[in-house]
Design a protein around this motif. Structure first.
Motif, PDB file in Angstrom:
ATOM      1  N   ASN A 103       0.836  -1.203   0.000  1.00  0.00           N
ATOM      2  CA  ASN A 103       0.000   0.000   0.000  1.00  0.00           C
ATOM      3  C   ASN A 103       0.869   1.250   0.000  1.00  0.00           C
ATOM      4  O   ASN A 103       0.563   2.243  -0.676  1.00  0.00           O
ATOM      5  N   ALA A 104       1.951   1.219   0.766  1.00  0.00           N
ATOM      6  CA  ALA A 104       2.860   2.370   0.806  1.00  0.00           C
ATOM      7  C   ALA A 104       3.543   2.576  -0.547  1.00  0.00           C
ATOM      8  O   ALA A 104       3.696   3.710  -1.018  1.00  0.00           O
ATOM      9  N   ILE A 105       3.949   1.468  -1.187  1.00  0.00           N
ATOM     10  CA  ILE A 105       4.575   1.565  -2.513  1.00  0.00           C
ATOM     11  C   ILE A 105       3.594   2.165  -3.514  1.00  0.00           C
ATOM     12  O   ILE A 105       3.937   3.064  -4.285  1.00  0.00           O
ATOM     13  N   ASP A 106       2.342   1.662  -3.505  1.00  0.00           N
ATOM     14  CA  ASP A 106       1.328   2.190  -4.417  1.00  0.00           C
ATOM     15  C   ASP A 106       1.076   3.677  -4.192  1.00  0.00           C
ATOM     16  O   ASP A 106       0.775   4.417  -5.128  1.00  0.00           O
ATOM     17  N   ALA A 107       1.199   4.117  -2.932  1.00  0.00           N
ATOM     18  CA  ALA A 107       0.900   5.511  -2.598  1.00  0.00           C
ATOM     19  C   ALA A 107       1.963   6.484  -3.119  1.00  0.00           C
ATOM     20  O   ALA A 107       1.662   7.654  -3.362  1.00  0.00           O
ATOM     21  N   VAL A 108       3.202   6.003  -3.306  1.00  0.00           N
ATOM     22  CA  VAL A 108       4.278   6.943  -3.666  1.00  0.00           C
ATOM     23  C   VAL A 108       4.924   6.686  -5.018  1.00  0.00           C
ATOM     24  O   VAL A 108       5.617   7.566  -5.535  1.00  0.00           O
ATOM     25  N   LYS A 109       4.723   5.512  -5.620  1.00  0.00           N
ATOM     26  CA  LYS A 109       5.505   5.199  -6.825  1.00  0.00           C
ATOM     27  C   LYS A 109       5.182   6.118  -7.999  1.00  0.00           C
ATOM     28  O   LYS A 109       6.034   6.350  -8.852  1.00  0.00           O
ATOM     29  N   ASN A 110       3.943   6.636  -8.048  1.00  0.00           N
ATOM     30  CA  ASN A 110       3.592   7.592  -9.103  1.00  0.00           C
ATOM     31  C   ASN A 110       3.446   9.005  -8.561  1.00  0.00           C
ATOM     32  O   ASN A 110       2.917   9.889  -9.237  1.00  0.00           O
ATOM     33  N   HIS A 111       3.934   9.213  -7.326  1.00  0.00           N
ATOM     34  CA  HIS A 111       3.834  10.523  -6.686  1.00  0.00           C
ATOM     35  C   HIS A 111       4.838  11.480  -7.328  1.00  0.00           C
ATOM     36  O   HIS A 111       5.993  11.120  -7.567  1.00  0.00           O
ATOM     37  N   LYS A 112       4.421  12.699  -7.612  1.00  0.00           N
ATOM     38  CA  LYS A 112       5.292  13.657  -8.294  1.00  0.00           C
ATOM     39  C   LYS A 112       6.281  14.308  -7.323  1.00  0.00           C
ATOM     40  O   LYS A 112       7.297  14.842  -7.744  1.00  0.00           O
ATOM     41  N   GLY A 113       5.972  14.282  -6.047  1.00  0.00           N
ATOM     42  CA  GLY A 113       6.873  14.877  -5.072  1.00  0.00           C
ATOM     43  C   GLY A 113       7.873  13.859  -4.547  1.00  0.00           C
ATOM     44  O   GLY A 113       8.288  12.924  -5.243  1.00  0.00           O
ATOM     45  N   LEU A 114       8.254  14.033  -3.278  1.00  0.00           N
ATOM     46  CA  LEU A 114       9.191  13.121  -2.624  1.00  0.00           C
ATOM     47  C   LEU A 114       8.599  11.721  -2.545  1.00  0.00           C
ATOM     48  O   LEU A 114       7.445  11.536  -2.162  1.00  0.00           O
ATOM     49  N   LYS A 115       9.406  10.721  -2.933  1.00  0.00           N
ATOM     50  CA  LYS A 115       8.962   9.322  -2.875  1.00  0.00           C
ATOM     51  C   LYS A 115       9.782   8.605  -1.801  1.00  0.00           C
ATOM     52  O   LYS A 115      10.913   8.204  -2.052  1.00  0.00           O
ATOM     53  N   LYS A 116       9.189   8.459  -0.632  1.00  0.00           N
ATOM     54  CA  LYS A 116       9.939   7.915   0.493  1.00  0.00           C
ATOM     55  C   LYS A 116       9.029   7.058   1.357  1.00  0.00           C
ATOM     56  O   LYS A 116       7.855   7.360   1.559  1.00  0.00           O
ATOM     57  N   ILE A 117       9.602   5.962   1.885  1.00  0.00           N
ATOM     58  CA  ILE A 117       8.894   5.080   2.806  1.00  0.00           C
ATOM     59  C   ILE A 117       9.794   4.839   4.015  1.00  0.00           C
ATOM     60  O   ILE A 117      10.967   4.474   3.864  1.00  0.00           O
ATOM     61  N   ASN A 118       9.250   5.053   5.211  1.00  0.00           N
ATOM     62  CA  ASN A 118       9.959   4.759   6.461  1.00  0.00           C
ATOM     63  C   ASN A 118       9.288   3.577   7.140  1.00  0.00           C
ATOM     64  O   ASN A 118       8.068   3.585   7.353  1.00  0.00           O
ATOM     65  N   LEU A 119      10.074   2.555   7.462  1.00  0.00           N
ATOM     66  CA  LEU A 119       9.562   1.360   8.133  1.00  0.00           C
ATOM     67  C   LEU A 119      10.342   1.165   9.426  1.00  0.00           C
ATOM     68  O   LEU A 119      11.577   1.226   9.431  1.00  0.00           O
ATOM     69  N   SER A 120       9.633   0.924  10.500  1.00  0.00           N
ATOM     70  CA  SER A 120      10.311   0.697  11.783  1.00  0.00           C
ATOM     71  C   SER A 120       9.638  -0.444  12.537  1.00  0.00           C
ATOM     72  O   SER A 120       8.422  -0.658  12.434  1.00  0.00           O
ATOM     73  N   LEU A 121      10.450  -1.177  13.281  1.00  0.00           N
ATOM     74  CA  LEU A 121       9.958  -2.245  14.153  1.00  0.00           C
ATOM     75  C   LEU A 121      10.685  -2.100  15.482  1.00  0.00           C
ATOM     76  O   LEU A 121      11.912  -2.244  15.552  1.00  0.00           O
ATOM     77  N   THR A 122       9.928  -1.802  16.521  1.00  0.00           N
ATOM     78  CA  THR A 122      10.516  -1.588  17.844  1.00  0.00           C
ATOM     79  C   THR A 122       9.791  -2.447  18.883  1.00  0.00           C
ATOM     80  O   THR A 122       8.733  -3.027  18.601  1.00  0.00           O
ATOM     81  N   GLU A 123      10.366  -2.494  20.064  1.00  0.00           N
ATOM     82  CA  GLU A 123       9.754  -3.240  21.174  1.00  0.00           C
ATOM     83  C   GLU A 123       9.878  -2.415  22.445  1.00  0.00           C
ATOM     84  O   GLU A 123      10.940  -1.866  22.746  1.00  0.00           O
ATOM     85  N   GLU A 124       8.781  -2.309  23.188  1.00  0.00           N
ATOM     86  CA  GLU A 124       8.798  -1.553  24.433  1.00  0.00           C
ATOM     87  C   GLU A 124       7.691  -2.067  25.349  1.00  0.00           C
ATOM     88  O   GLU A 124       6.546  -2.264  24.897  1.00  0.00           O
ATOM     89  N   ASP A 125       8.061  -2.303  26.610  1.00  0.00           N
ATOM     90  CA  ASP A 125       7.094  -2.750  27.626  1.00  0.00           C
ATOM     91  C   ASP A 125       6.330  -3.993  27.200  1.00  0.00           C
ATOM     92  O   ASP A 125       5.107  -4.100  27.388  1.00  0.00           O
ATOM     93  N   GLY A 126       7.041  -4.934  26.591  1.00  0.00           N
ATOM     94  CA  GLY A 126       6.418  -6.203  26.237  1.00  0.00           C
ATOM     95  C   GLY A 126       5.517  -6.160  25.016  1.00  0.00           C
ATOM     96  O   GLY A 126       4.760  -7.099  24.770  1.00  0.00           O
ATOM     97  N   ARG A 127       5.592  -5.074  24.254  1.00  0.00           N
ATOM     98  CA  ARG A 127       4.773  -4.981  23.039  1.00  0.00           C
ATOM     99  C   ARG A 127       5.651  -4.535  21.875  1.00  0.00           C
ATOM    100  O   ARG A 127       6.533  -3.675  22.038  1.00  0.00           O
ATOM    101  N   LEU A 128       5.394  -5.139  20.708  1.00  0.00           N
ATOM    102  CA  LEU A 128       6.097  -4.702  19.506  1.00  0.00           C
ATOM    103  C   LEU A 128       5.278  -3.619  18.824  1.00  0.00           C
ATOM    104  O   LEU A 128       4.044  -3.587  18.927  1.00  0.00           O
ATOM    105  N   CYS A 129       5.964  -2.752  18.107  1.00  0.00           N
ATOM    106  CA  CYS A 129       5.295  -1.711  17.321  1.00  0.00           C
ATOM    107  C   CYS A 129       5.881  -1.731  15.920  1.00  0.00           C
ATOM    108  O   CYS A 129       7.063  -1.437  15.723  1.00  0.00           O
ATOM    109  N   PHE A 130       5.054  -2.106  14.961  1.00  0.00           N
ATOM    110  CA  PHE A 130       5.438  -2.078  13.545  1.00  0.00           C
ATOM    111  C   PHE A 130       4.757  -0.860  12.929  1.00  0.00           C
ATOM    112  O   PHE A 130       3.541  -0.720  12.988  1.00  0.00           O
ATOM    113  N   GLU A 131       5.553   0.034  12.336  1.00  0.00           N
ATOM    114  CA  GLU A 131       4.990   1.260  11.771  1.00  0.00           C
ATOM    115  C   GLU A 131       5.587   1.511  10.396  1.00  0.00           C
ATOM    116  O   GLU A 131       6.792   1.368  10.192  1.00  0.00           O
ATOM    117  N   ILE A 132       4.732   1.901   9.461  1.00  0.00           N
ATOM    118  CA  ILE A 132       5.195   2.232   8.113  1.00  0.00           C
ATOM    119  C   ILE A 132       4.535   3.538   7.702  1.00  0.00           C
ATOM    120  O   ILE A 132       3.327   3.716   7.854  1.00  0.00           O
TER     121      ILE A 132
END
Length: 416
Positions: free
Chosen positions: A322-351
């Protein structure tokens, strides 16, 4: 009837005027100056009705007629008229006019240059039809057909959904199996855009293997003729190492594909979520490079969770695609940030992507079944993703970043 009266009644011009007023189209005659200015000399009753003018306005109508068309249509008619003047062939035009009474009408018209001149100007004649009703009927027919198609599609979808609900109610245990099956199907659907990249990733090592094999045949022939020499040994080692590298590269692609389509066990199990995300990133890497997207990822290693790896693969792959589809034909900046972290016994996946983000109504309906903003979308991905995440006692949220772009955030408990 006297001969004089008969001549008046059946005068050719009177007969033509009466006949002209019986036809369902407007008839007109005009002259056109070199400056492309028209002077109308005749128009029947239907013509006056179509143009919303009276007979008293006819003399000035040639100066005002261009204002009835938009600039593009007026330019088109001028070009057609010029071509017709050169060839002697009538021109035809279909478009819209807005009359002085602010009535918008669809018209179909034709004008034909004669061979007669008046005051040095060529005489043209033609007809005009009001096809507004015809256009409305076409539009209504299209809308009705569309409504019918949508109704049929909804019936089909509801029937499928009803079958699905029936299966879900047969036994609670079937829920996880259903999600697993749908996840596998959705992953296959998501892989559509990656096929070209994967073929390239497979062809590269296969091509290298082919070259090394040919080189190996050449060295064998050389050894048979000249015997084993130090140079031959070095060549054989290079060929052997090339084959090993190509084989490892090919094995890695195949292993990633095999891992992506695992169905998992009937029961949840502990697996490395971090490694799963890394594997998916490798699969989409070529698609990202080909689309010239800046891809930044920060993945904490060895985050283990208890769940169904096959289902969660679909969730991560859907989010990245979905992120690729959102930016691949975008005329401006084409960037995707992906992170996977863990804190207090829970993982957080964010894109997060640098696209246009979610529309407000899309944010409210994004997780609804069959809701999609993509031209070829099915409206299953996010709905299924939420079902899977919630089945793992997690949460998935959508938002817009302050500086623009969409954000998908998934949180789940890790395995302690």
């Amino acid at each position: 009837m006297s001969s004089k009266l008969a001549q008046e009644v059946f005068n050719p011009s009177e007969v033509f005027a009466r006949l002209a007023d019986t036809v369902p189209c407007g008839l007109y005659e005009y002259t056109l100056t070199l400056e492309n200015e028209g002077h109308f000399h005749y128009m029947n009753t239907r013509g006056f009705e179509i143009f919303d003018i009276s007979s008293n306005e006819l003399s000035d109508f040639g100066k005002n007629i261009w204002g009835l068309f938009d600039a593009e249509d007026a330019n088109t008619i001028a070009q057609l008229s010029e071509k017709s003047n050169l060839t002697g062939v009538p021109f035809f035009f279909e478009g819209r006019i807005t009359t002085q009474l602010n009535n918008t009408k669809w018209i179909r018209m034709s004008s034909h240059p004669s061979t007669t001149f008046y005051n040095g100007c060529l005489i043209w004649s033609g007809y005009i039809l009001d096809i507004s009703h015809e256009k409305r009927l076409v539009k209504e027919n299209i809308e009705k057909n569309l409504e019918l198609s949508l109704a049929i599609e909804k019936v089909i979808r509801y029937e499928e959904l009803e079958k699905l609900n029936t299966q879900l109610h047969e036994a609670l245990e079937e829920k996880n199996l259903l999600l697993r099956t749908m996840a596998a199907y959705a992953k296959a659907n998501e892989m559509g855009s990656l096929i070209g990249s994967l073929v390239h990733e497979i062809n590269n090592p296969l091509g290298a293997i082919n070259i090394n094999t040919q080189s190996l045949e050449f060295e064998i022939d050389s050894i048979q003729k000249s015997g084993l020499t130090p140079s031959s040994m070095n060549s054989l080692k290079d060929i052997s190492q090339g084959l090993i590298r190509s084989n490892r590269s090919l094995s890695k692609v195949i292993a990633n594909l095999r891992n992506l389509f695992i169905m998992g066990r009937l029961e949840f199990e502990v697996f490395d979520f971090s490694q799963m995300v890394e594997n998916i990133c490798e699969l989409v890497a070529r698609e990202i490079r080909a689309s010239e997207i800046e891809f930044c990822k920060q993945i904490k290693e060895k985050i283990h969770i208890y769940g169904d790896q096959g289902q969660l693969q679909m969730v991560v792959l859907n989010s990245i695609n979905n992120a690729i589809d959102a930016v691949k034909n975008h005329k401006g900046l084409k960037k995707i940030n992906l992170s996977l972290t863990e804190e207090d016994g829970r993982l957080c996946f964010e894109i997060q992507d640098s696209g246009v983000g979610f529309q407000q109504d899309s944010l409210q309906k994004a997780f609804e079944l069959f809701h999609t903003t993509k031209a070829n979308g099915m409206g299953i991905g996010l709905w299924l993703s939420r079902s899977i995440v919630e089945n793992h006692n997690g949460t998935i949220t959508l938002s817009n970043a302050p500086n623009g772009g969409a954000v998908v955030r998934i949180e789940m408990s890790v395995n302690q």
